[in-house]
Design a protein around this motif. Structure first.
Motif, PDB file in Angstrom:
ATOM      1  N   PRO A 124       0.799  -1.229   0.000  1.00  0.00           N
ATOM      2  CA  PRO A 124       0.000   0.000   0.000  1.00  0.00           C
ATOM      3  C   PRO A 124       0.832   1.279   0.000  1.00  0.00           C
ATOM      4  O   PRO A 124       0.322   2.335  -0.383  1.00  0.00           O
ATOM      5  CB  PRO A 124      -0.818  -0.120   1.299  1.00  0.00           C
ATOM      6  CG  PRO A 124      -0.935  -1.593   1.526  1.00  0.00           C
ATOM      7  CD  PRO A 124       0.394  -2.144   1.099  1.00  0.00           C
ATOM      8  N   LEU A 125       2.092   1.194   0.409  1.00  0.00           N
ATOM      9  CA  LEU A 125       2.944   2.373   0.376  1.00  0.00           C
ATOM     10  C   LEU A 125       3.328   2.742  -1.048  1.00  0.00           C
ATOM     11  O   LEU A 125       3.521   3.922  -1.362  1.00  0.00           O
ATOM     12  CB  LEU A 125       4.218   2.133   1.194  1.00  0.00           C
ATOM     13  CG  LEU A 125       4.049   1.798   2.667  1.00  0.00           C
ATOM     14  CD1 LEU A 125       5.409   1.483   3.282  1.00  0.00           C
ATOM     15  CD2 LEU A 125       3.362   2.935   3.413  1.00  0.00           C
ATOM     16  N   PHE A 126       3.436   1.743  -1.900  1.00  0.00           N
ATOM     17  CA  PHE A 126       4.002   1.941  -3.227  1.00  0.00           C
ATOM     18  C   PHE A 126       2.988   1.861  -4.359  1.00  0.00           C
ATOM     19  O   PHE A 126       3.338   2.122  -5.513  1.00  0.00           O
ATOM     20  CB  PHE A 126       5.104   0.888  -3.462  1.00  0.00           C
ATOM     21  CG  PHE A 126       6.186   0.910  -2.420  1.00  0.00           C
ATOM     22  CD1 PHE A 126       6.954   2.045  -2.233  1.00  0.00           C
ATOM     23  CD2 PHE A 126       6.423  -0.189  -1.617  1.00  0.00           C
ATOM     24  CE1 PHE A 126       7.953   2.080  -1.273  1.00  0.00           C
ATOM     25  CE2 PHE A 126       7.415  -0.164  -0.650  1.00  0.00           C
ATOM     26  CZ  PHE A 126       8.185   0.968  -0.473  1.00  0.00           C
ATOM     27  N   VAL A 127       1.754   1.507  -4.049  1.00  0.00           N
ATOM     28  CA  VAL A 127       0.742   1.299  -5.085  1.00  0.00           C
ATOM     29  C   VAL A 127      -0.434   2.249  -4.855  1.00  0.00           C
ATOM     30  O   VAL A 127      -0.941   2.342  -3.735  1.00  0.00           O
ATOM     31  CB  VAL A 127       0.238  -0.167  -5.060  1.00  0.00           C
ATOM     32  CG1 VAL A 127      -0.849  -0.379  -6.105  1.00  0.00           C
ATOM     33  CG2 VAL A 127       1.390  -1.129  -5.285  1.00  0.00           C
ATOM     34  N   ARG A 139      -0.100  -4.627  -9.895  1.00  0.00           N
ATOM     35  CA  ARG A 139       0.235  -3.971  -8.639  1.00  0.00           C
ATOM     36  C   ARG A 139       1.751  -3.978  -8.417  1.00  0.00           C
ATOM     37  O   ARG A 139       2.339  -2.989  -7.960  1.00  0.00           O
ATOM     38  CB  ARG A 139      -0.492  -4.659  -7.479  1.00  0.00           C
ATOM     39  CG  ARG A 139      -2.007  -4.420  -7.538  1.00  0.00           C
ATOM     40  CD  ARG A 139      -2.804  -5.324  -6.618  1.00  0.00           C
ATOM     41  NE  ARG A 139      -2.359  -5.226  -5.251  1.00  0.00           N
ATOM     42  CZ  ARG A 139      -1.758  -6.222  -4.578  1.00  0.00           C
ATOM     43  NH1 ARG A 139      -1.537  -7.377  -5.184  1.00  0.00           N
ATOM     44  NH2 ARG A 139      -1.405  -6.061  -3.349  1.00  0.00           N
ATOM     45  N   VAL A 140       2.392  -5.091  -8.742  1.00  0.00           N
ATOM     46  CA  VAL A 140       3.850  -5.170  -8.585  1.00  0.00           C
ATOM     47  C   VAL A 140       4.532  -4.184  -9.527  1.00  0.00           C
ATOM     48  O   VAL A 140       5.494  -3.500  -9.141  1.00  0.00           O
ATOM     49  CB  VAL A 140       4.349  -6.609  -8.835  1.00  0.00           C
ATOM     50  CG1 VAL A 140       5.872  -6.670  -8.809  1.00  0.00           C
ATOM     51  CG2 VAL A 140       3.772  -7.558  -7.782  1.00  0.00           C
ATOM     52  N   ALA A 141       4.039  -4.075 -10.751  1.00  0.00           N
ATOM     53  CA  ALA A 141       4.615  -3.121 -11.706  1.00  0.00           C
ATOM     54  C   ALA A 141       4.502  -1.698 -11.177  1.00  0.00           C
ATOM     55  O   ALA A 141       5.460  -0.915 -11.259  1.00  0.00           O
ATOM     56  CB  ALA A 141       3.925  -3.258 -13.058  1.00  0.00           C
ATOM     57  N   ALA A 162       6.691  -9.178 -14.125  1.00  0.00           N
ATOM     58  CA  ALA A 162       6.432 -10.553 -14.556  1.00  0.00           C
ATOM     59  C   ALA A 162       7.555 -11.475 -14.115  1.00  0.00           C
ATOM     60  O   ALA A 162       7.313 -12.591 -13.624  1.00  0.00           O
ATOM     61  CB  ALA A 162       6.261 -10.608 -16.075  1.00  0.00           C
ATOM     62  N   ARG A 163       8.808 -11.032 -14.271  1.00  0.00           N
ATOM     63  CA  ARG A 163       9.950 -11.849 -13.841  1.00  0.00           C
ATOM     64  C   ARG A 163       9.926 -12.060 -12.335  1.00  0.00           C
ATOM     65  O   ARG A 163      10.168 -13.171 -11.836  1.00  0.00           O
ATOM     66  CB  ARG A 163      11.268 -11.181 -14.246  1.00  0.00           C
ATOM     67  CG  ARG A 163      11.538 -11.163 -15.739  1.00  0.00           C
ATOM     68  CD  ARG A 163      12.986 -10.781 -16.031  1.00  0.00           C
ATOM     69  NE  ARG A 163      13.298  -9.442 -15.527  1.00  0.00           N
ATOM     70  CZ  ARG A 163      13.148  -8.325 -16.232  1.00  0.00           C
ATOM     71  NH1 ARG A 163      12.684  -8.380 -17.476  1.00  0.00           N
ATOM     72  NH2 ARG A 163      13.487  -7.152 -15.713  1.00  0.00           N
ATOM     73  N   ALA A 164       9.631 -10.998 -11.592  1.00  0.00           N
ATOM     74  CA  ALA A 164       9.649 -11.089 -10.131  1.00  0.00           C
ATOM     75  C   ALA A 164       8.525 -11.975  -9.601  1.00  0.00           C
ATOM     76  O   ALA A 164       8.734 -12.746  -8.664  1.00  0.00           O
ATOM     77  CB  ALA A 164       9.544  -9.692  -9.534  1.00  0.00           C
ATOM     78  N   ASP A 177       3.754  -8.912  -0.871  1.00  0.00           N
ATOM     79  CA  ASP A 177       4.806  -8.027  -1.356  1.00  0.00           C
ATOM     80  C   ASP A 177       6.110  -8.748  -1.660  1.00  0.00           C
ATOM     81  O   ASP A 177       7.121  -8.103  -1.955  1.00  0.00           O
ATOM     82  CB  ASP A 177       5.047  -6.868  -0.385  1.00  0.00           C
ATOM     83  CG  ASP A 177       5.286  -7.323   1.039  1.00  0.00           C
ATOM     84  OD1 ASP A 177       5.257  -8.544   1.290  1.00  0.00           O
ATOM     85  OD2 ASP A 177       5.493  -6.453   1.912  1.00  0.00           O
ATOM     86  N   ALA A 178       6.120 -10.078  -1.629  1.00  0.00           N
ATOM     87  CA  ALA A 178       7.334 -10.838  -1.942  1.00  0.00           C
ATOM     88  C   ALA A 178       7.869 -10.524  -3.343  1.00  0.00           C
ATOM     89  O   ALA A 178       9.085 -10.358  -3.511  1.00  0.00           O
ATOM     90  CB  ALA A 178       7.092 -12.334  -1.770  1.00  0.00           C
TER      91      ALA A 178
END
Length: 228
Positions: A124-127, A139-141, A162-164, A177-178
């Protein structure tokens, strides 16, 4: 008596928001020096905006309650409001949260706080809050663009995400958040970071998935002063 139309009130609030966001950003920097100072001011403001958006999602409007929510996002965990007991209480008090949120934070039972922290996520800090229900890769992107703002991955965030996501799944790291933590490790060390001596040792020891993610976070903070 001076009065304002609803439209005027909305305009006044919109005008005051940048100044309030800046005050919250500065207060977060002073109160939690391990966190926002890792980022340049522009990114600090973006993260602060994400926090205030999440608070506003609960209908909070008073500056004191908005700050109290942001403080809980750092002192407990950024997604503290998803903990079932906390979510239920917030929902129960929704119509009066502006006057009771600070007290709710002070009286939170220790076992509830610990449970929230165990299932905590920094996403939630980054999205942006509008992506709260978006698919994990999206969301990861979005998180990579903010958390890794100065790294090459930020310019190709969908591919990096996608890689992560794939690597986190391969490693058995199932936390929300892994993949962001994995993306940071791939960025600062290499896509094959798990072959490094210290990382191989991490997987030889009987750590849980959650413990491995936290150890990777610690390594990133210690080696690169990166908060993810």
């Amino acid at each position: 008596m001076l009065s304002f139309s609803p439209g005027a009130i909305t305009a006044l609030r919109a005008g005051a928001r940048p100044a309030f966001l800046e005050r919250v950003r500065r207060r977060l920097v002073a109160t939690f020096p391990h966190f926002l100072p890792c980022f340049p001011d522009e990114v600090q403001a973006r993260i602060t905006g994400h926090m205030l958006e999440r608070a506003a999602g609960w209908g909070l409007t008073h500056q004191a309650s908005l700050w109290a929510f942001c403080e809980l996002m750092v002192s407990v965990t950024p997604n503290f409001d998803e903990e079932p007991a906390i979510h239920a209480r917030l929902s129960q008090l929704r119509d009066e949260l502006d006057g009771s949120l600070a007290e709710l934070g002070r009286t939170m039972p220790p076992h509830v706080r610990r449970s929230a922290q165990r299932s905590g996520s920094r996403m939630p800090l980054f999205v942006p809050h509008r992506l709260v229900a978006a698919p994990a890769p999206d969301r990861v992107a979005a998180a990579i663009v903010t958390a890794l703002h100065d790294r090459a991955e930020a310019a190709a965030a969908p591919a990096a995400a996608a890689r992560a996501v794939a690597e986190a799944d391969r490693l058995g790291l199932t936390q929300d958040d892994a993949p962001l933590v994995v993306a940071a490790c791939q960025s600062f060390w290499s896509p094959a970071f798990t072959r490094l001596h210290w990382a191989e040792a991490l997987w030889r020891e009987p750590w849980s998935a959650a413990e491995r993610v936290e150890l990777l976070r610690f390594r990133l903070a210690a080696a690169h002063r990166r908060f993810v």
